[in-house]
Design an enzyme around this catalytic site. Structure first.
Site, short mmCIF file in Angstrom:
data_model
loop_
_atom_site.label_atom_id
_atom_site.label_comp_id
_atom_site.label_asym_id
_atom_site.label_seq_id
_atom_site.Cartn_x
_atom_site.Cartn_y
_atom_site.Cartn_z
N ARG A 49 0.82 -1.22 0.00
CA ARG A 49 0.00 0.00 0.00
C ARG A 49 0.85 1.27 0.00
O ARG A 49 0.32 2.37 -0.15
CB ARG A 49 -0.99 -0.01 1.16
CG ARG A 49 -2.02 1.10 1.09
CD ARG A 49 -3.14 0.98 2.11
NE ARG A 49 -2.66 0.57 3.43
CZ ARG A 49 -2.04 1.37 4.28
NH1 ARG A 49 -1.82 2.63 3.99
NH2 ARG A 49 -1.62 0.90 5.45
N TYR A 103 -15.33 9.35 -20.23
CA TYR A 103 -15.64 7.96 -19.87
C TYR A 103 -16.78 7.98 -18.84
O TYR A 103 -16.76 8.79 -17.90
CB TYR A 103 -14.38 7.31 -19.27
CG TYR A 103 -14.64 5.96 -18.66
CD1 TYR A 103 -14.97 4.88 -19.46
CD2 TYR A 103 -14.57 5.77 -17.30
CE1 TYR A 103 -15.21 3.64 -18.90
CE2 TYR A 103 -14.82 4.52 -16.73
CZ TYR A 103 -15.14 3.47 -17.54
OH TYR A 103 -15.39 2.24 -16.99
N ASP A 175 -6.72 11.57 -19.43
CA ASP A 175 -6.95 10.13 -19.45
C ASP A 175 -6.48 9.66 -20.83
O ASP A 175 -7.13 9.94 -21.83
CB ASP A 175 -8.44 9.85 -19.22
CG ASP A 175 -8.77 8.37 -19.18
OD1 ASP A 175 -8.02 7.58 -19.80
OD2 ASP A 175 -9.77 8.00 -18.54
N LYS A 200 -7.34 -1.86 -19.98
CA LYS A 200 -7.60 -1.83 -21.41
C LYS A 200 -6.32 -2.24 -22.18
O LYS A 200 -5.91 -3.36 -22.09
CB LYS A 200 -8.11 -0.45 -21.80
CG LYS A 200 -9.20 0.08 -20.85
CD LYS A 200 -10.46 -0.76 -20.81
CE LYS A 200 -11.36 -0.43 -19.64
NZ LYS A 200 -11.77 0.97 -19.53
#
Ligand SMILES: *Cc1c(COP(=O)(O)O)cnc(C)c1O
Length: 379
Positions: A49, A103, A175, A200
């Site tokens: 993390r 998006y 993006d 993607k």
């Protein structure tokens, strides 16, 4: 962790950059599964993390090299990257400008969450530079763009946006999912922060959920501080799968560029098809800008069916799979109104120009002739 090999070609960086040594001289990066690391005699504090375990570093080094960034972070999803980045910079009362044609998940996030944190925002009606300029306010902190956009492949002039941001001292965020680092490198054009849904093209095989942010050391350090608390890190095994995928990114995307170009030309000539949206078509509104700022036009295209019902058409396809998501080696097709933009109201869909007969095609690496034959028999 500065990108140290700017002279290598992207295909070489995809294969080699960031690789970690194996004690047994194996040629692949080992999977370092530990969540617990020794801390004596070192200043390093490794922990998943904290975004600093070895398999995460491989991904960051590779992507930073591909995007010409100084540093980056790898997340458990694209939306973790989007939301963490935005919330790392925005304070109560700040204003954000979002381009037209976002998006669906990003649009949903902004509409649902921003007001709860006292954040102001403007979603633009179109993407003309004057529209961006007139939306600027004293408290504008971020201009957020997505080019090519989902699903209409609209193109924004990245240099124009980066100049605007420098002048008004706000941060530019893109993006870059649809282009992938192979087709477009926004940092070279002055954009501050690049986000990818690695689910993607970076993953490319429809089996990884991940996200990434690439930027300067200064911005990544700010995002890291918030990321530690938001906790959207990616685990070592998924990093390993993503590393394997990234090795073939450039050859996959090059083939997808070629195939999509062929398909766009084919669809454009068909009587049964109304509009075709592909930045590589000379008739596309963003063609000239895309030609200037992209090195390939990408593997995504959209089109409107003139007469046939879109569900009937999709059911007739034998090779192209009607499925959500995109960027895989296999061609997939979907109707944005019932998939990516399902959570967006009908009015907003219309404002964005997303019609009910619109289909979005993610072109894979199959033979272009086979893909055309499949569409031909379904039409
Ligand atoms: C899919 C997608 C996202 C979100 O990514 P997830 O990995 O699904 O969270 C963000 N932006 C674009 C352009 C996308 O296609």
């Amino acid at each position: 962790m500065k990108h140290t090999s700017p002279l290598k070609a992207k295909s070489t960086l995809c294969v080699h950059e960031g690789q970690q040594p194996d004690a047994y001289r194996g040629i692949n990066t080992p999977i370092f599964t530990s969540t617990s690391y020794g801390y004596l005699d070192t200043e390093e504090r490794l922990y998943p993390r904290y975004f600093n375990i070895p398999n995460q570093k491989v991904i960051i080094e590779k992507l930073a090299a591909l995007e010409n960034a100084q540093n980056g972070l790898v997340f458990g999803s694209g939306m973790a990257a989007v939301s963490t980045t935005l919330l790392s910079f925005l304070n109560k009362g700040d204003h954000c400008i979002f381009q037209n044609g976002l998006y669906g998940g990003t649009l949903h996030f902004v509409n649902e969450e921003f007001s709860r944190f006292g954040l102001e925002y403007t979603i633009l009606k179109n993407n003309n530079p004057e529209t961006f300029r007139s939306a600027l306010k004293k408290n504008t902190k971020i201009i957020y763009i997505e080019s090519p956009s989902n699903p209409l492949l609209s193109i924004v002039d990245l240099e124009e946006i980066s100049k605007m941001c420098r002048k008004h001292q706000c941060i530019s965020v893109i993006d870059n999912t649809f282009a992938s680092p192979i087709n477009q490198n926004p940092i070279d054009l002055g954009i501050d922060i690049v986000i990818h849904s690695a689910t993607k093209y970076l993953g490319g095989h429809s089996d990884i959920s991940a996200g990434a942010v690439l930027s300067s050391n200064q911005y990544i350090s700010r995002i890291t501080q918030s990321s530690l608390s938001f906790g959207g890190s990616l685990n070592a095994i998924m990093c390993h799968l993503l590393e394997r995928s990234l090795k073939t990114l450039s050859i996959r995307v090059e083939r997808q560029n070629q195939n999509a170009g062929v398909l766009a030309e084919y669809l454009y000539k068909k009587r049964e098809i109304d509009r075709v949206y592909y930045p590589g078509l000379k008739t596309h509104a963003g063609y000239e800008i895309a030609k200037r700022q992209m090195t390939g036009f990408g593997g995504m295209l959209s089109f409107e069916l003139k007469t046939q019902d879109i569900n009937t058409f999709q059911k007739k396809l034998q090779l192209i799979k009607p499925a959500m998501s995109l960027g895989g080696i296999e061609s997939t097709i979907c109707a944005p109104v019932t998939t990516s933009h399902r959570l967006v109201s009908r009015e907003e869909q219309e404002a964005e120009g997303i019609r009910e007969n619109l289909l979005r095609l993610s072109v894979g690496i199959e033979d272009a002739g086979d893909l055309i034959r499949d569409i031909e028999q379904a039409l």
